[in-house]
Design a protein around this motif. Structure first.
Motif, PDB file in Angstrom:
ATOM      1  N   ARG A  58       2.689  31.981   8.799  1.00 27.03           N
ATOM      2  CA  ARG A  58       3.083  33.016   9.753  1.00 27.03           C
ATOM      3  C   ARG A  58       2.900  32.583  11.201  1.00 27.03           C
ATOM      4  N   SER A  59       2.050  31.597  11.426  1.00 25.12           N
ATOM      5  CA  SER A  59       1.790  31.215  12.814  1.00 25.12           C
ATOM      6  C   SER A  59       1.157  29.836  12.850  1.00 25.12           C
ATOM      7  N   GLN A  86      -5.316  38.248   7.140  1.00 30.66           N
ATOM      8  CA  GLN A  86      -5.283  38.619   8.560  1.00 30.66           C
ATOM      9  C   GLN A  86      -6.232  37.742   9.366  1.00 30.66           C
ATOM     10  N   TYR A 125      -7.368  34.711   8.746  1.00 29.92           N
ATOM     11  CA  TYR A 125      -6.926  33.315   8.834  1.00 29.92           C
ATOM     12  C   TYR A 125      -5.455  33.186   9.231  1.00 29.92           C
ATOM     13  N   ASN A 126      -4.833  34.326   9.478  1.00 27.50           N
ATOM     14  CA  ASN A 126      -3.437  34.350   9.921  1.00 27.50           C
ATOM     15  C   ASN A 126      -2.533  33.599   8.950  1.00 27.50           C
ATOM     16  N   THR A 127      -2.658  33.928   7.690  1.00 24.30           N
ATOM     17  CA  THR A 127      -1.869  33.270   6.664  1.00 24.30           C
ATOM     18  C   THR A 127      -1.336  34.307   5.678  1.00 24.30           C
ATOM     19  N   ASP A 131      -1.892  29.265  13.855  1.00 22.37           N
ATOM     20  CA  ASP A 131      -3.245  29.709  14.159  1.00 22.37           C
ATOM     21  C   ASP A 131      -4.183  28.513  14.341  1.00 22.37           C
TER      22      ASP A 131
END
Length: 199
Positions: free
Chosen positions: A84-85, A28, A30-32, A87
């Motif tokens: 996922r993004s 969460q 590190y948005n991975t 980031d």
């Protein structure tokens, strides 16, 4: 510009030391992505009366799942999507992260602790498969009852922790001992990952 390689961070340690929680919180932050423990679903489906050969099946399932997550991230990068993004924290370093709950050292300890021996395939994978950082979860979190957990006594959990610590000391990949409450653990882990990415 050439893409930097995927950074793989393995989270290891005895049962009920917050490995899955830490992986999820780090992913969460590190948005991975994070790769969960294959054994949990296997044992929930097949029961906890497992055999030595079951552990080989679990080990192979764990690495197959890890490879799927790695390929997902690689495919995402090739198509211009960073997991996922996009980031900014990850993009600034240029290397995506994958957090992995359990790897072959865990399977080695499990095999040897319960059955007194380890599958050659697991040992070969330890040699072949490389990670960039290990986070070793300490036993200072309260044990949480779970239908899959086997060792509620702190003495056994501490014994297992020291087996893992000896393994970490005698291998060459950077590692960090992760202790404290969940927030302290997360902050220690973030610091270790940030240092790795800045290196």
């Amino acid at each position: 510009m050439e893409q930097k390689p995927l950074i793989k961070v393995a989270v290891i340690g005895p049962e009920s030391t917050g490995k899955s929680t830490l992986c999820e919180l780090l992913a969460q932050h590190y948005n991975t992505q994070w790769c969960p423990e294959f054994a949990r679903e296997y044992l929930l489906t097949h029961g906890t009366d497992y055999t030595y050969d079951d552990l080989l099946y679990i080990a192979k399932g764990q690495l197959a799942m890890e490879d799927e997550y790695v390929q997902s991230i690689v495919n995402g990068r090739e198509s211009g999507v960073n997991s996922r993004s996009n980031d900014s924290q990850l993009m600034a370093h240029g290397s995506p992260l994958l957090f992995i709950d359990t790897e072959m050292y865990v399977m080695k300890v499990w095999c040897e602790f319960v059955f007194g021996k380890c599958h050659r395939w697991v040992l070969d994978q330890i040699i072949e498969r490389k990670y960039d950082l290990y986070l070793l979860c300490n036993t200072d979190l309260p044990w949480v009852k779970d239908e899959l957990r086997e060792y509620p006594d702190l003495k056994t959990r501490d014994q297992l922790y020291h087996i893992y610590k000896d393994i970490m000391i005698n291998q060459s990949t950077p590692w960090m001992d992760i202790s404290g409450d969940h927030d302290e653990r997360l902050q220690k882990a973030i610091k270790a990952v940030d240092q790795l990415m800045a290196g």
